[in-house]
Motif scaffolding. Sequence first.
Motif, short mmCIF file in Angstrom:
data_model
loop_
_atom_site.label_atom_id
_atom_site.label_comp_id
_atom_site.label_asym_id
_atom_site.label_seq_id
_atom_site.Cartn_x
_atom_site.Cartn_y
_atom_site.Cartn_z
N GLY A 27 -35.70 59.85 -24.55
CA GLY A 27 -34.95 58.87 -23.78
C GLY A 27 -35.79 57.75 -23.20
N SER A 28 -37.11 57.89 -23.26
CA SER A 28 -38.00 56.86 -22.73
C SER A 28 -38.46 55.89 -23.81
CB SER A 28 -39.24 57.52 -22.10
OG SER A 28 -40.05 58.12 -23.09
N LEU A 29 -38.01 56.09 -25.06
CA LEU A 29 -38.52 55.31 -26.18
C LEU A 29 -37.65 54.14 -26.59
CD1 LEU A 29 -39.61 58.25 -28.55
CD2 LEU A 29 -41.02 57.03 -26.88
N PHE A 30 -36.33 54.20 -26.30
CA PHE A 30 -35.40 53.25 -26.90
C PHE A 30 -34.77 52.34 -25.85
CE2 PHE A 30 -35.48 57.16 -29.41
CZ PHE A 30 -35.89 56.66 -30.64
N GLN A 31 -34.65 51.06 -26.18
CA GLN A 31 -34.05 50.09 -25.28
C GLN A 31 -32.53 50.22 -25.29
OE1 GLN A 31 -35.36 46.15 -26.30
NE2 GLN A 31 -37.27 46.35 -25.19
N HIS A 32 -31.97 50.41 -24.11
CA HIS A 32 -30.52 50.43 -23.93
C HIS A 32 -30.21 49.91 -22.53
CE1 HIS A 32 -29.38 52.53 -27.57
NE2 HIS A 32 -30.25 53.49 -27.34
#
Length: 255
Positions: free
Chosen positions: A117-122
């Motif tokens: 959850g810390s890897l992708f931009q949302h």
Amino acid sequence: MSKDASKGLIGWKPINDRLITARFNTNYGKLSIIQCYTPTNEDTDEMKEEFYNTLILLIQEVPKHDVLMVMGDLNAKVGQDNTGFENIMGKEAVGLINDNGERLIEMCITNNLVIGGSLFQHKNIHKTTWTSPSGRLHNQIDHIMINSKWRTSLQDVRAMRDQNYKEHFKLELRNHFELLEQIPIEYVNVKWEKLSSIYKHCSDKILGIRKGKRKDWMSMETWQMVEDRKIIKELLTSSEEGTKATLKGKLRLNK
């Protein structure tokens, strides 16, 4: 599980009231999943240590060639600062780290796990997984970790919007609409103003109020002109005399 997933199930094992494991056959090899429910940040150190000791033993029992995913409610905020932890997390987490977050990061470092959850931009609404009863506080406490060997195979991690908002909003509207029905149909303008007020009240109560920040490069006079332009546009397109009178009153107040 779906029928296809159930066909790939090799076995599953309930460990205790906080941990369960499952192993699957996939087209690319074996997949081991450890589902977690971690003690809260306010629980005792003894409870947290017991949980993580058991979790680490389970991780060590997973065959080395398996894709490993550790997931669930970790009750942990890992924060956005990944300085020194670049190998196990990105910069896309939410908020500030807490004690449970520190324990989770330490566990990931020791066992070569990456916090997905810390890897992708949302947008934050697609990262956070817990909302306070007031609707104003949001936290990212549910996580999916994968062994670093398979990091590039993880294509996305995204939280879905909570359907409870929709149900609470519908219930709140229904309660207020009962009062609206008491207004005679001939009082169209009164009914419309009451309807508009109901929607605004329910939105503020269920979703909360987001305070906007005006850009410094626009003066108050410019903002007032923008607001006046919106009112004039509504005035030109409205066919209701009561609405027109209200809009004209707003323009007079702005002068």
